[in-house]
Design a protein around this motif. Sequence first.
Motif, PDB file in Angstrom:
ATOM      1  N   PRO A 158      37.527  18.412  57.104  1.00  0.00           N
ATOM      2  CA  PRO A 158      37.805  17.472  56.014  1.00  0.00           C
ATOM      3  C   PRO A 158      38.664  18.139  54.937  1.00  0.00           C
ATOM      4  O   PRO A 158      38.519  19.340  54.664  1.00  0.00           O
ATOM      5  N   LEU A 159      39.563  17.379  54.331  1.00  0.00           N
ATOM      6  CA  LEU A 159      40.310  17.906  53.197  1.00  0.00           C
ATOM      7  C   LEU A 159      39.332  18.181  52.054  1.00  0.00           C
ATOM      8  O   LEU A 159      38.444  17.377  51.769  1.00  0.00           O
ATOM      9  N   SER A 160      39.518  19.302  51.406  1.00  0.00           N
ATOM     10  CA  SER A 160      38.658  19.641  50.275  1.00  0.00           C
ATOM     11  C   SER A 160      38.983  18.742  49.088  1.00  0.00           C
ATOM     12  O   SER A 160      40.090  18.190  48.982  1.00  0.00           O
ATOM     13  N   GLN A 161      38.018  18.624  48.171  1.00  0.00           N
ATOM     14  CA  GLN A 161      38.269  17.847  46.966  1.00  0.00           C
ATOM     15  C   GLN A 161      39.414  18.463  46.171  1.00  0.00           C
ATOM     16  O   GLN A 161      40.201  17.756  45.536  1.00  0.00           O
ATOM     17  N   GLU A 162      39.524  19.788  46.223  1.00  0.00           N
ATOM     18  CA  GLU A 162      40.616  20.474  45.534  1.00  0.00           C
ATOM     19  C   GLU A 162      41.970  20.020  46.083  1.00  0.00           C
ATOM     20  O   GLU A 162      42.905  19.744  45.313  1.00  0.00           O
ATOM     21  N   MET A 163      42.083  19.922  47.411  1.00  0.00           N
ATOM     22  CA  MET A 163      43.349  19.502  48.007  1.00  0.00           C
ATOM     23  C   MET A 163      43.632  18.034  47.711  1.00  0.00           C
ATOM     24  O   MET A 163      44.780  17.668  47.398  1.00  0.00           O
ATOM     25  N   VAL A 164      42.616  17.194  47.780  1.00  0.00           N
ATOM     26  CA  VAL A 164      42.812  15.774  47.490  1.00  0.00           C
ATOM     27  C   VAL A 164      43.299  15.587  46.054  1.00  0.00           C
ATOM     28  O   VAL A 164      44.238  14.825  45.783  1.00  0.00           O
ATOM     29  N   THR A 165      42.679  16.303  45.126  1.00  0.00           N
ATOM     30  CA  THR A 165      43.086  16.220  43.716  1.00  0.00           C
ATOM     31  C   THR A 165      44.498  16.735  43.528  1.00  0.00           C
ATOM     32  O   THR A 165      45.304  16.148  42.794  1.00  0.00           O
TER      33      THR A 165
ATOM     34  N   THR B 256      29.182  24.587  62.224  1.00  0.00           N
ATOM     35  CA  THR B 256      29.469  23.190  62.522  1.00  0.00           C
ATOM     36  C   THR B 256      30.249  22.616  61.346  1.00  0.00           C
ATOM     37  O   THR B 256      30.188  23.139  60.230  1.00  0.00           O
ATOM     38  N   GLY B 257      30.995  21.542  61.600  1.00  0.00           N
ATOM     39  CA  GLY B 257      31.804  20.984  60.523  1.00  0.00           C
ATOM     40  C   GLY B 257      32.061  19.512  60.729  1.00  0.00           C
ATOM     41  O   GLY B 257      31.618  18.909  61.705  1.00  0.00           O
ATOM     42  N   GLY B 258      32.781  18.940  59.779  1.00  0.00           N
ATOM     43  CA  GLY B 258      33.117  17.530  59.845  1.00  0.00           C
ATOM     44  C   GLY B 258      32.324  16.717  58.847  1.00  0.00           C
ATOM     45  O   GLY B 258      31.622  17.254  57.981  1.00  0.00           O
ATOM     46  N   VAL B 259      32.409  15.404  58.999  1.00  0.00           N
ATOM     47  CA  VAL B 259      31.762  14.485  58.072  1.00  0.00           C
ATOM     48  C   VAL B 259      31.451  13.194  58.811  1.00  0.00           C
ATOM     49  O   VAL B 259      32.155  12.814  59.752  1.00  0.00           O
ATOM     50  N   GLY B 260      30.381  12.508  58.393  1.00  0.00           N
ATOM     51  CA  GLY B 260      30.023  11.242  59.016  1.00  0.00           C
ATOM     52  C   GLY B 260      29.802  11.401  60.497  1.00  0.00           C
ATOM     53  O   GLY B 260      29.078  12.292  60.950  1.00  0.00           O
TER      54      GLY B 260
ATOM     55  N   VAL C  17      40.536  13.882  57.566  1.00  0.00           N
ATOM     56  CA  VAL C  17      39.804  14.882  58.346  1.00  0.00           C
ATOM     57  C   VAL C  17      40.718  15.272  59.501  1.00  0.00           C
ATOM     58  O   VAL C  17      41.101  14.418  60.302  1.00  0.00           O
ATOM     59  N   LEU C  18      41.093  16.541  59.583  1.00  0.00           N
ATOM     60  CA  LEU C  18      41.998  16.968  60.646  1.00  0.00           C
ATOM     61  C   LEU C  18      41.351  16.738  62.006  1.00  0.00           C
ATOM     62  O   LEU C  18      40.228  17.198  62.259  1.00  0.00           O
ATOM     63  N   GLY C  19      42.068  16.015  62.867  1.00  0.00           N
ATOM     64  CA  GLY C  19      41.519  15.662  64.166  1.00  0.00           C
ATOM     65  C   GLY C  19      41.306  16.856  65.073  1.00  0.00           C
ATOM     66  O   GLY C  19      40.482  16.811  65.985  1.00  0.00           O
TER      67      GLY C  19
ATOM     68  N   ASP D 129      45.271  25.224  51.529  1.00  0.00           N
ATOM     69  CA  ASP D 129      45.970  26.137  50.610  1.00  0.00           C
ATOM     70  C   ASP D 129      46.863  25.322  49.675  1.00  0.00           C
ATOM     71  O   ASP D 129      48.020  25.031  49.987  1.00  0.00           O
ATOM     72  N   VAL D 130      46.317  24.966  48.528  1.00  0.00           N
ATOM     73  CA  VAL D 130      47.070  24.182  47.546  1.00  0.00           C
ATOM     74  C   VAL D 130      48.308  24.931  47.088  1.00  0.00           C
ATOM     75  O   VAL D 130      49.378  24.342  46.882  1.00  0.00           O
ATOM     76  N   ALA D 131      48.177  26.254  46.935  1.00  0.00           N
ATOM     77  CA  ALA D 131      49.298  27.057  46.444  1.00  0.00           C
ATOM     78  C   ALA D 131      50.490  26.984  47.392  1.00  0.00           C
ATOM     79  O   ALA D 131      51.646  26.936  46.956  1.00  0.00           O
ATOM     80  N   GLU D 132      50.233  26.971  48.702  1.00  0.00           N
ATOM     81  CA  GLU D 132      51.325  26.909  49.669  1.00  0.00           C
ATOM     82  C   GLU D 132      52.055  25.568  49.571  1.00  0.00           C
ATOM     83  O   GLU D 132      53.290  25.512  49.631  1.00  0.00           O
TER      84      GLU D 132
END
Length: 424
Positions: free
Chosen positions: A208-215, A344-348, A201-203, A178-181
Motif C-alpha cells: 500500500p502507498l504510505s500516508q506520507e506518499m499520498v500526502t 505479511t503485507g497488504g490491506v483489506g 496498492v502495488l499489485g 521514496d518521496v524524495a526521489e
Amino acid sequence: MIADADRTPLWELLSPPSSFGSKTRTAVRAEGTKVLFADGEWRLCATSGLWNVNLGYGNRKVASAIHEALLDASYLTLFRGGHTLAENAARALLDVCGPAHFGRVVFSTSGSAANDLTMKLARQYWALQRQYQRRIVVGFKGSYHGLTYGSHGLTGMPLAQSYYGVDQRLIRHVAHDDVAELADLLSREGDRVAAVVVEPVLGTGAYPLSQEMVTALDRLRQEYGFLLVADEVATGFGRTGTYFASGSWPRQPDVLLASKGLTNGSCAAAVVLPSHRVCEVFDRHDAALIHAETQAGAPATCAAILATIDEMGRLDAIGSSARLGKQLDVLLDELSSHELVSSTGGVGAFRAVRLSAGGAELPPEAVDLVADEVRRAGATVSTGPGCVQLAPALVYQAEELELLAACLRKGLDRAAELMPSVGV
C-alpha cells in the motif's frame, strides 16, 4: 519437444510451452469460491480469479443481466455514437465514484488498454492547452499497469520491455516509498510531466502507498500541475475495504481507472473516469479523443456493470470486505511464525505472504514451489516477487477462511521440506 499427441491447441499466457495443458491448471468450471480442474479436484480460489470475481463465481443476477442484454441487443457500438445501456452504466459508475468530481466514463476492454488510453488522454489534455512539452508519464518501480504496448512501458517491473522494443522514452519510474526521489524528478522535469500514475496498492507484492506518499502526491500535484491518476484496476470495487482506495486520499485523483471486479469477471471490461477538470478542457476545444476499442462498452458488458453494482449493494460487499480484512489480519498473524514467512503485507482483501529462507528472499522458482504445494493442499494463490498473494472473494465465509488457512499451512510445511530440491 512436446509430442503432437500431447500438444494443447491453447497458447497459455505467461507460461512456457513445456507447462501447457497441465490438468492441475486446466479449469473445467467454477462455482461460488471454488474451481474444478481437469484432474478432477475442486480447489478453493484465493485469487478471485485474478482479482476479478469479487462476488464469487456464477452470480445469477449478473449472468441473467448479460443474457437479457444479448437477446435485446447482441452488439451496439460506441464509435461516433452511444446506446442507452452504456449511458445507464456510465451514470451508475459516476454515482459510486463521485459525480461531483468525475465528469464522464470512457469504456475500454482491459486494465492494460485503459492505461494506454489514459496516457493518450493526459498528453492530449496538455496539448490542447498548448503545453506540448508535457508528455512524460511517471510510474512507480515495481508497479504493474499491463502488457499492451503503452502499459507495458509504464509497468515498473523488468518484464522483457527491451526484448519487445517497448518505447519508454517518455516514461519515468521512481520508488513507491521514496518521496524524495519523486520530488527530485519533478524538480528537474516537472514542467514536462503530463501525469503521475499510481496504484493505491502495488499489485506486485501488495504494497500500500504510505500516508506520507499520498500526502506528497497531493502536494506535488498542486505545485507542478500534473494529472494524478489512480490505477484502481486491482483495488477498485471493494478490494481494500472501501469502494475505491483513492476515496480516502486528501483530494480525489484527476483520473480513475477500474477493471477487475467491474463486471465480476464476466466480461472483458475497463473504464476510465476523468474529472470535470479534464472533461472541461476537451469540451472547451470540442476535441475528439482518438481512442476506440470495438468491444468497449458493448451491451452485455454494460448490463454486467449495472448488475454488479446492484449486487455489490445487495450483498453488502463493502461491509463484507471490511470484515474479511480483519479476519485476514488474524490469519496472517498466525501464519507469520512459519519458518518460510518473513512478513505479511497488504490491506483489506489484497494481501501478500512474503517468503524467505536463511534471511534471503525466496527466488521465483522457490515461490512457485510454495504456490504448487498450496495448490496440492487444495487452494490456488497468485505468485509475486518473493511472495504469494491472496485476493479472496469478498463473500468468503468463515469455513472458507479456515480451509484457506489449512491449505496455506500444509503447503508451506511441505514446501519447506522440498526447498533443497530448488537449491534453497
